[in-house]
Design a protein around this motif. Sequence first.
Motif, PDB file in Angstrom:
ATOM      1  N   ALA A 126      13.214   1.783 -12.091  1.00  0.00           N
ATOM      2  CA  ALA A 126      11.776   1.582 -12.262  1.00  0.00           C
ATOM      3  C   ALA A 126      11.280   0.502 -11.294  1.00  0.00           C
ATOM      4  CB  ALA A 126      11.466   1.189 -13.707  1.00  0.00           C
ATOM      5  N   GLU A 127      12.085  -0.541 -11.082  1.00  0.00           N
ATOM      6  CA  GLU A 127      11.695  -1.619 -10.172  1.00  0.00           C
ATOM      7  C   GLU A 127      11.558  -1.116  -8.737  1.00  0.00           C
ATOM      8  OE1 GLU A 127      12.857  -6.256  -9.478  1.00  0.00           O
ATOM      9  OE2 GLU A 127      14.516  -4.872  -9.782  1.00  0.00           O
ATOM     10  N   VAL A 128      12.499  -0.292  -8.292  1.00  0.00           N
ATOM     11  CA  VAL A 128      12.438   0.263  -6.934  1.00  0.00           C
ATOM     12  C   VAL A 128      11.232   1.182  -6.798  1.00  0.00           C
ATOM     13  CG1 VAL A 128      13.585   1.845  -5.334  1.00  0.00           C
ATOM     14  CG2 VAL A 128      14.882  -0.007  -6.393  1.00  0.00           C
ATOM     15  N   ARG A 129      11.009   2.031  -7.790  1.00  0.00           N
ATOM     16  CA  ARG A 129       9.840   2.926  -7.728  1.00  0.00           C
ATOM     17  C   ARG A 129       8.545   2.119  -7.651  1.00  0.00           C
ATOM     18  NH1 ARG A 129      12.771   5.806 -11.639  1.00  0.00           N
ATOM     19  NH2 ARG A 129      11.377   5.112 -13.289  1.00  0.00           N
ATOM     20  N   GLU A 130       8.470   1.005  -8.390  1.00  0.00           N
ATOM     21  CA  GLU A 130       7.276   0.167  -8.372  1.00  0.00           C
ATOM     22  C   GLU A 130       7.079  -0.487  -7.000  1.00  0.00           C
ATOM     23  OE1 GLU A 130       5.380  -3.703 -10.655  1.00  0.00           O
ATOM     24  OE2 GLU A 130       7.001  -2.600 -11.636  1.00  0.00           O
ATOM     25  N   ILE A 131       8.161  -0.965  -6.400  1.00  0.00           N
ATOM     26  CA  ILE A 131       8.055  -1.586  -5.072  1.00  0.00           C
ATOM     27  C   ILE A 131       7.607  -0.549  -4.052  1.00  0.00           C
ATOM     28  CG2 ILE A 131       9.381  -2.634  -3.187  1.00  0.00           C
ATOM     29  CD1 ILE A 131      11.074  -4.032  -5.384  1.00  0.00           C
ATOM     30  N   VAL A 132       8.190   0.641  -4.100  1.00  0.00           N
ATOM     31  CA  VAL A 132       7.802   1.697  -3.167  1.00  0.00           C
ATOM     32  C   VAL A 132       6.327   2.043  -3.360  1.00  0.00           C
ATOM     33  CG1 VAL A 132       8.168   4.129  -2.560  1.00  0.00           C
ATOM     34  CG2 VAL A 132      10.135   2.601  -2.857  1.00  0.00           C
ATOM     35  N   GLN A 133       5.873   2.105  -4.605  1.00  0.00           N
ATOM     36  CA  GLN A 133       4.458   2.377  -4.878  1.00  0.00           C
ATOM     37  C   GLN A 133       3.569   1.266  -4.315  1.00  0.00           C
ATOM     38  OE1 GLN A 133       2.971   5.167  -6.045  1.00  0.00           O
ATOM     39  NE2 GLN A 133       1.121   4.097  -5.446  1.00  0.00           N
ATOM     40  N   ASP A 134       3.987   0.014  -4.481  1.00  0.00           N
ATOM     41  CA  ASP A 134       3.212  -1.106  -3.944  1.00  0.00           C
ATOM     42  C   ASP A 134       3.165  -1.049  -2.413  1.00  0.00           C
ATOM     43  OD1 ASP A 134       2.706  -2.041  -6.499  1.00  0.00           O
ATOM     44  OD2 ASP A 134       4.285  -3.564  -6.445  1.00  0.00           O
ATOM     45  N   PHE A 135       4.285  -0.687  -1.778  1.00  0.00           N
ATOM     46  CA  PHE A 135       4.292  -0.541  -0.326  1.00  0.00           C
ATOM     47  C   PHE A 135       3.346   0.582   0.099  1.00  0.00           C
ATOM     48  CE2 PHE A 135       8.394  -2.615   1.446  1.00  0.00           C
ATOM     49  CZ  PHE A 135       8.200  -3.730   0.659  1.00  0.00           C
ATOM     50  N   SER A 136       3.286   1.651  -0.699  1.00  0.00           N
ATOM     51  CA  SER A 136       2.366   2.753  -0.413  1.00  0.00           C
ATOM     52  C   SER A 136       0.921   2.279  -0.475  1.00  0.00           C
ATOM     53  CB  SER A 136       2.568   3.901  -1.411  1.00  0.00           C
ATOM     54  OG  SER A 136       3.832   4.457  -1.278  1.00  0.00           O
ATOM     55  N   THR A 137       0.628   1.427  -1.436  1.00  0.00           N
ATOM     56  CA  THR A 137      -0.718   0.873  -1.568  1.00  0.00           C
ATOM     57  C   THR A 137      -1.061   0.023  -0.347  1.00  0.00           C
ATOM     58  OG1 THR A 137      -0.560   0.887  -3.977  1.00  0.00           O
ATOM     59  CG2 THR A 137      -2.217  -0.577  -3.002  1.00  0.00           C
ATOM     60  N   ILE A 138      -0.110  -0.811   0.084  1.00  0.00           N
ATOM     61  CA  ILE A 138      -0.338  -1.635   1.279  1.00  0.00           C
ATOM     62  C   ILE A 138      -0.529  -0.734   2.494  1.00  0.00           C
ATOM     63  CG2 ILE A 138       0.667  -3.350   2.842  1.00  0.00           C
ATOM     64  CD1 ILE A 138       2.176  -4.448   0.321  1.00  0.00           C
ATOM     65  N   ALA A 139       0.295   0.298   2.618  1.00  0.00           N
ATOM     66  CA  ALA A 139       0.224   1.199   3.771  1.00  0.00           C
ATOM     67  C   ALA A 139      -1.105   1.932   3.844  1.00  0.00           C
ATOM     68  CB  ALA A 139       1.375   2.202   3.708  1.00  0.00           C
ATOM     69  N   ALA A 140      -1.762   2.102   2.716  1.00  0.00           N
ATOM     70  CA  ALA A 140      -3.051   2.794   2.679  1.00  0.00           C
ATOM     71  C   ALA A 140      -4.233   1.826   2.718  1.00  0.00           C
ATOM     72  CB  ALA A 140      -3.134   3.649   1.413  1.00  0.00           C
ATOM     73  N   SER A 141      -3.942   0.544   2.893  1.00  0.00           N
ATOM     74  CA  SER A 141      -4.989  -0.479   2.810  1.00  0.00           C
ATOM     75  C   SER A 141      -5.787  -0.614   4.088  1.00  0.00           C
ATOM     76  CB  SER A 141      -4.373  -1.845   2.490  1.00  0.00           C
ATOM     77  OG  SER A 141      -3.793  -1.820   1.214  1.00  0.00           O
ATOM     78  N   SER A 142      -6.997  -1.072   3.888  1.00  0.00           N
ATOM     79  CA  SER A 142      -7.873  -1.490   4.969  1.00  0.00           C
ATOM     80  C   SER A 142      -8.437  -2.835   4.524  1.00  0.00           C
ATOM     81  CB  SER A 142      -8.991  -0.479   5.167  1.00  0.00           C
ATOM     82  OG  SER A 142      -9.867  -0.927   6.160  1.00  0.00           O
ATOM     83  N   PHE A 143      -8.234  -3.844   5.329  1.00  0.00           N
ATOM     84  CA  PHE A 143      -8.598  -5.186   4.911  1.00  0.00           C
ATOM     85  C   PHE A 143      -9.993  -5.577   5.400  1.00  0.00           C
ATOM     86  CE2 PHE A 143      -3.956  -5.195   5.100  1.00  0.00           C
ATOM     87  CZ  PHE A 143      -3.658  -5.622   3.822  1.00  0.00           C
ATOM     88  N   ASP A 144     -10.678  -6.364   4.580  1.00  0.00           N
ATOM     89  CA  ASP A 144     -11.955  -6.964   4.957  1.00  0.00           C
ATOM     90  C   ASP A 144     -11.704  -8.448   5.159  1.00  0.00           C
ATOM     91  OD1 ASP A 144     -13.473  -4.612   4.662  1.00  0.00           O
ATOM     92  OD2 ASP A 144     -13.591  -4.933   2.490  1.00  0.00           O
ATOM     93  N   TYR A 145     -12.411  -9.043   6.093  1.00  0.00           N
ATOM     94  CA  TYR A 145     -12.181 -10.450   6.421  1.00  0.00           C
ATOM     95  C   TYR A 145     -13.478 -11.222   6.243  1.00  0.00           C
ATOM     96  CZ  TYR A 145      -8.264  -8.063   8.443  1.00  0.00           C
ATOM     97  OH  TYR A 145      -7.180  -7.253   8.607  1.00  0.00           O
TER      98      TYR A 145
END
Length: 191
Positions: A126-145
Amino acid sequence: MTASRISHRDLADTLVRLRAGVSASDLHGSLTGFLCAGGKTTADAWPSALELDAGHAGELLDDAFPRLYRHCREQLDDSDLGFEPLLPADDVGLAERAEALVEWCRGFLGGVGLASAGQAQGELSAEVREIVQDFSTIAASSFDYDDDEEDETALNEVLEFVRVGVLLLYSELAPVPVRARSTAPASRRLH
């Protein structure tokens, strides 16, 4: 012997020269993800294992590629947990560094996918799946500054999360580190 580290800039220049069609951060992320998920390759063969499309196949033996592999492998196997994603230097603008981290995470997920093709997602903790999901969220991110100081702090926090996440994934998914296998004393026990 410690591998001579290749800089983000040097790798980026090499990739442009080879017309590889991939960014330095994406490529390092791909290699890291592949190794973290237990992908098997060597310092000379990893571009093929990752299906890297470079302009001239003979140039894949460029010194940058084996150096990148050896450095990545050393960092992952480092008992002091010294792994760092290969990103632009701190003197590069915040927006460019943040985008490089997004690219790095995309590459990482692709590398994990290549290494674990055929592995059922249910086999992961479950921990690995959660980390992979979090990385997916980062990979889909667009940041505002909005605020340079706050944004710099936020980027550093995300970077530290990624760094620790990689080490956790590597400890769970990858086989025994190369260094541990090659330096482990032979057993004196007879069976």
